[in-house]
Design an enzyme around this catalytic site. Structure first.
Site, PDB file in Angstrom:
ATOM      1  N   HIS A   1       4.429 -23.870   4.627  1.00 45.68           N
ATOM      2  CA  HIS A   1       5.978 -24.117   4.105  1.00 45.68           C
ATOM      3  C   HIS A   1       6.951 -25.047   5.092  1.00 45.68           C
ATOM      4  CE1 HIS A   1       6.666 -21.389   8.686  1.00 45.68           C
ATOM      5  NE2 HIS A   1       8.288 -22.266   8.215  1.00 45.68           N
TER       6      HIS A   1
ATOM      7  N   LYS B   1       9.899 -28.292   3.879  1.00 41.37           N
ATOM      8  CA  LYS B   1      11.749 -27.873   4.527  1.00 41.37           C
ATOM      9  C   LYS B   1      11.912 -29.783   4.300  1.00 41.37           C
ATOM     10  CE  LYS B   1      10.220 -25.585   8.481  1.00 41.37           C
ATOM     11  NZ  LYS B   1      11.701 -24.374   9.069  1.00 41.37           N
TER      12      LYS B   1
ATOM     13  N   LYS C   1       5.561 -19.676  21.960  1.00 43.88           N
ATOM     14  CA  LYS C   1       6.418 -18.832  21.484  1.00 43.88           C
ATOM     15  C   LYS C   1       7.060 -18.406  22.690  1.00 43.88           C
ATOM     16  CE  LYS C   1       5.463 -16.357  17.281  1.00 43.88           C
ATOM     17  NZ  LYS C   1       5.857 -17.162  16.437  1.00 43.88           N
TER      18      LYS C   1
ATOM     19  N   GLU D   1       9.398 -21.516  19.969  1.00 46.20           N
ATOM     20  CA  GLU D   1      10.575 -21.051  19.036  1.00 46.20           C
ATOM     21  C   GLU D   1      10.561 -20.315  20.365  1.00 46.20           C
ATOM     22  OE1 GLU D   1       8.436 -18.934  15.594  1.00 46.20           O
ATOM     23  OE2 GLU D   1       7.070 -20.635  16.389  1.00 46.20           O
TER      24      GLU D   1
ATOM     25  N   ARG E   1       0.882  -0.938  -0.263  1.00 41.90           N
ATOM     26  CA  ARG E   1      -0.016  -0.194   0.106  1.00 41.90           C
ATOM     27  C   ARG E   1       0.978   1.650  -0.367  1.00 41.90           C
ATOM     28  NH1 ARG E   1      -3.754  -0.708   5.250  1.00 41.90           N
ATOM     29  NH2 ARG E   1      -2.073  -1.647   5.568  1.00 41.90           N
TER      30      ARG E   1
ATOM     31  N   ASP F   1      -2.023 -20.063  14.436  1.00 40.69           N
ATOM     32  CA  ASP F   1      -1.238 -19.614  13.416  1.00 40.69           C
ATOM     33  C   ASP F   1      -0.135 -21.284  13.948  1.00 40.69           C
ATOM     34  OD1 ASP F   1       1.397 -17.758  12.745  1.00 40.69           O
ATOM     35  OD2 ASP F   1       2.140 -17.510  14.659  1.00 40.69           O
TER      36      ASP F   1
ATOM     37  N   HIS G   1       0.338 -26.103  10.605  1.00 35.43           N
ATOM     38  CA  HIS G   1       1.859 -26.836  10.812  1.00 35.43           C
ATOM     39  C   HIS G   1       2.075 -27.934  11.221  1.00 35.43           C
ATOM     40  CE1 HIS G   1       3.377 -23.261   8.592  1.00 35.43           C
ATOM     41  NE2 HIS G   1       4.184 -22.600   9.869  1.00 35.43           N
TER      42      HIS G   1
ATOM     43  N   LYS H   1      -0.724 -19.043   4.732  1.00 28.62           N
ATOM     44  CA  LYS H   1      -1.608 -19.278   5.479  1.00 28.62           C
ATOM     45  C   LYS H   1      -1.396 -17.865   7.051  1.00 28.62           C
ATOM     46  CE  LYS H   1       0.167 -20.392   9.242  1.00 28.62           C
ATOM     47  NZ  LYS H   1       1.235 -19.754   9.703  1.00 28.62           N
TER      48      LYS H   1
HETATM   49  C1  BG6 Z   1       5.096 -19.491  10.409  1.00 24.92           C
HETATM   50  C2  BG6 Z   1       3.818 -18.505  11.646  1.00 24.92           C
HETATM   51  O1  BG6 Z   1       3.412 -19.413   9.891  1.00 24.92           O
HETATM   52  O2  BG6 Z   1       5.366 -19.995  10.786  1.00 24.92           O
HETATM   53  C3  BG6 Z   1       4.998 -17.709  13.012  1.00 24.92           C
HETATM   54  O3  BG6 Z   1       3.008 -17.986  11.273  1.00 24.92           O
HETATM   55  C4  BG6 Z   1       6.691 -18.782  13.213  1.00 24.92           C
HETATM   56  O4  BG6 Z   1       4.140 -17.498  14.267  1.00 24.92           O
HETATM   57  C5  BG6 Z   1       6.680 -19.724  12.050  1.00 24.92           C
HETATM   58  O5  BG6 Z   1       7.361 -18.368  13.783  1.00 24.92           O
HETATM   59  C6  BG6 Z   1       7.737 -20.173  12.089  1.00 24.92           C
HETATM   60  O6  BG6 Z   1       8.402 -20.891  11.012  1.00 24.92           O
HETATM   61  P1  BG6 Z   1      10.094 -21.508  11.014  1.00 24.92           P
HETATM   62  O7  BG6 Z   1      10.220 -21.963   9.971  1.00 24.92           O
HETATM   63  O8  BG6 Z   1      10.566 -20.437  11.627  1.00 24.92           O
HETATM   64  O9  BG6 Z   1       9.502 -22.557  11.879  1.00 24.92           O
END
Ligand code: BG6
Length: 486
Positions: A175, A179, A337, A213, A47, A232, A237, A145
Site C-alpha cells: 500500500h 500513497k 514500532k 510508528e 470464519r 513486515d 514498504h 503482504k
Molecule cells: C503494514 C504493517 O503493512 O503497514 C503494519 O503490517 C504497519 O505493521 C503498517 O503498521 C503501516 O502502514 P501506514 O500506512 O500506517 O504507515
C-alpha cells in the site's frame, strides 16, 4: 470522478484488522464520491458465524470511526445495500459452495477476490475458488503482504496462485505505492528536469528512509510475533520506497516500464550476508516506556506475545547499491514500532560546497537536503542556506516547501482507495510483479539467516524513543546522523 465498471468484491478476512481499519472505509469513500455503481457488491467473508446485520453493524461502526464528520446516514444506507456477509472457513468446502452460489449469474462482471488473510491461506482459498469454477476471465485476485515468510514460501504461493490466475489477474499489494506522496515523488523526479542531474553519486551524499510508528503491535501480536519488522516492513514498504528513489527513469508510464526499473534496483542491492549483516544491521525490541505522554507496556508484555519472544520491533540497515548512479552512496533504512513519533520520510542529503567563502552554520554539511515526508504530513522541503538579514554574511538554513494540503485544497485519496480502484480498472502499475517480490525476498532472507546463525538478539529500546543507540552508531560511524538527531 470516473464511474467504475460494476464489480463483485469478495473480501476474505472481512472482519480482520485491515478490512475494518482500511479497506471498508476506503470502499465507503469511493462509494460516497460516486465511483461505485449501484449494482456493485461487496461480500465480506470470515470464519465467524455472523448474520448480515451483525456484519453491517461492525462495518458501520468502523466507517463512523474512520470517516468522522464525513460519515453520512444517507450514504451509509445506500452503501450498506451493497454489503453482505458469507461465512467461509478456507478449509471447509461446503462454505465455498455457499459463497460461490451467491456469485452465480454475475459472470459478466468484474470479480475481485481480495485475500486479506494469513498468507498460508492464499493458495487454499484460490484452489477452493477454482474447484467451484468461479474464477472467470474477468476475475482478479488481490494478495495482501506479506506474501509468505521467506523466498521459498513466497515462491510456493506464487506457483499455486499462478496455476489458477494469470499474472495479469494477480494484484500483489504494497500500500505504500498507493500513497499520494509516493506518487508525487514520481512526479517530482520525472516531471521536472531540476533534480535529475543531481539525483546521483557526486551530488547526493547519502539517503535516509525512515518509517517510524508510535503505535505498538495493537491487536496483531499473533501475526506480528511470527513476522517481525524485517519481514513486515523492510521486505516490502521500505524496499519499495528505496526502489522509487533509486530507479532509473522508466522509458514510458507503461505498466511494466516502472516495474522493470524497480527490479533492476533490487538486483543491484549489494547482498548482506554472514558477519557483514551484524555490522550493517540493527535489530531492536521495545520495552515499557511512554507514548503520547501515557505509560505503555513493553513488547514482551503485549497481549499474545510469548514472554521470551526475540522478535524484532525495530530494524535499521545500511544498504549499498552497486550501480553507476549510486555506487558509494549509502542508503540508511530504519523502521520500528513504539518510536517517538509517527513519521515516514525520505531524506536526500546533498554534497557540501567544495569551498566555502562564508562562515558556516552548525551542521552545514548536512543542511543541503531534500526531505520528502509521507506521514503524518505530506510535504516536500528543500533546505538551502541563505543569508540571514542584517550585517555580515551569516548563513542560515531556510526551507523551500511544498505542502500538499495547503497547495491543493482537495482531499487526497488514501492509498487503499487508489489501489482498490486500480484493481477494478485492471491497472497493475502500482502492484508488485512476481519477479520483484522474489528479488526482494532473495535479498532479505540472508539477513534473517545471519541473525539466526550468530544468535543476534534484539537490542532493547524504551518505547517512545527513536530506537536503540546502535542505530545512531550505525549511521554515525560514517560521519552522518539521522535527521531527527541533528
Ligand atoms: C503494514 C504493517 O503493512 O503497514 C503494519 O503490517 C504497519 O505493521 C503498517 O503498521 C503501516 O502502514 P501506514 O500506512 O500506517 O504507515
Amino acid at each position: 470522478m470516473q464511474l467504475l465498471p460494476t464489480f463483485d468484491l469478495i473480501l476474505f478476512g472481512g472482519t480482520g484488522d485491515l478490512a475494518m481499519r482500511k479497506l471498508l472505509p476506503a470502499l465507503y469513500w469511493r462509494f460516497a464520491c460516486g465511483q461505485i455503481s449501484s449494482d456493485s457488491r461487496i461480500i465480506g467473508t470470515a470464519r465467524s458465524e455472523l448474520t448480515r446485520e451483525d456484519y453491517l453493524a461492525q462495518v458501520r461502526a468502523t466507517c463512523e470511526t474512520h470517516l468522522g464528520e464525513d460519515f453520512s446516514e444517507k450514504t451509509w444506507h445506500d452503501f450498506a445495500e451493497r454489503l453482505s456477509y458469507s461465512k467461509v472457513d478456507a478449509k471447509n468446502d461446503a462454505d465455498f459452495a455457499g459463497l460461490c452460489g451467491t456469485l452465480e449469474g454475475r459472470e459478466e462482471h468484474i470479480r475481485i477476490f481480495f485475500l486479506s488473510t494469513a498468507p498460508n491461506l492464499f493458495a487454499p482459498i484460490c484452489e477452493g475458488l477454482a474447484r467451484h469454477s468461479v474464477v472467470t476471465p474477468k476475475s482478479r485476485v488481490v494478495l495482501e503482504k506479506p506474501l509468505g515468510h521467506d523466498r521459498a514460501s513466497s515462491a510456493e504461493i506464487n506457483e499455486r496462485v499462478g496455476a489458477i490466475f494469470e499474472e495479469r489477474q494477480i494484484f500483489r499489494i504494497d500500500h505504500y505505492l498507493g500513497k499520494e506522496t509516493v506518487q508525487n515523488l514520481l512526479a517530482l523526479r520525472f516531471g521536472n528536469t531540476l533534480f535529475e542531474p543531481l539525483w546521483r553519486r557526486g551530488h547526493v551524499k547519502h539517503v535516509q528512509i525512515t518509517v517510524a510508528e508510535d503505535l505498538g503491535v495493537e491487536r496483531r501480536a499473533d501475526f506480528y510475533d511470527k513476522t517481525g519488522a524485517l519481514r513486515d516492513m523492510v521486505q516490502n514498504h521500505l524496499l519499495q520506497l528505496l526502489c522509487i528513489i533509486a530507479m532509473e527513469p522508466p522509458a514510458t508510464s507503461d505498466l511494466d516500464a516502472m516495474r522493470d526499473e524497480k527490479l533492476k534496483v533490487l538486483y543491484s542491492l549489494r547482498p548482506l550476508v554472514g558477519r557483514d549483516v551484524l555490522a550493517k544491521t540493527v535489530r531492536g525490541q521495545y520495552k515499557a516506556g511512554a507514548a503520547k505522554g501515557q505509560p505503555v507496556v513493553g513488547y514482551l508484555e503485549e497481549k499474545n506475545v510469548p514472554p521470551n519472544s526475540t522478535t524484532e520491533t525495530f530494524v535499521a540497515l545500511k544498504v549499498e547499491i552497486d550501480s553507476w548512479r549510486w555506487a558509494g552512496v549509502p542508503f540508511y533504512l530504519r523502521t520500528g514500532k513504539r518510536l517517538q513519533e509517527r513519521q515516514t520520510e525520505i531524506v536526500l542529503t546533498f554534497d557540501d560546497v567544495p569551498h566555502s567563502i562564508y562562515d558556516r552554520p552548525d551542521h552545514a554539511h548536512a543542511l543541503n537536503r531534500l526531505v520528502i515526508q509521507l506521514q503524518p504530513e505530506e510535504y516536500i522541503t528543500l533546505t538551502v542556506l541563505a543569508k540571514s538579514p542584517g550585517e555580515g554574511m551569516h548563513l542560515k538554513p531556510v526551507n523551500l516547501s511544498l505542502d500538499f494540503s495547503q497547495t491543493f485544497k482537495t482531499r487526497s485519496l488514501d492509498a487503499y482507495e487508489r489501489l482498490l480502484t486500480d484493481v477494478v480498472k485492471g491497472n497493475l502499475t502500482l502492484f508488485m510483479r512476481r519477479d520483484e517480490l522474489d528479488a526482494a525476498w532473495a535479498w532479505i532472507d540472508p539477513i534473517r539467516e545471519a541473525w539466526e546463525r550468530y544468535d543476534e538478539q534484539p537490542k532493547i529500546y524504551t518505547a517512545g524513543t527513536w530506537g536503540p543507540a546502535a542505530a545512531s552508531a550505525l549511521i554515525g560511524r560514517d560521519g552522518f546522523a539521522w535527521r531527527n538527531e541533528l
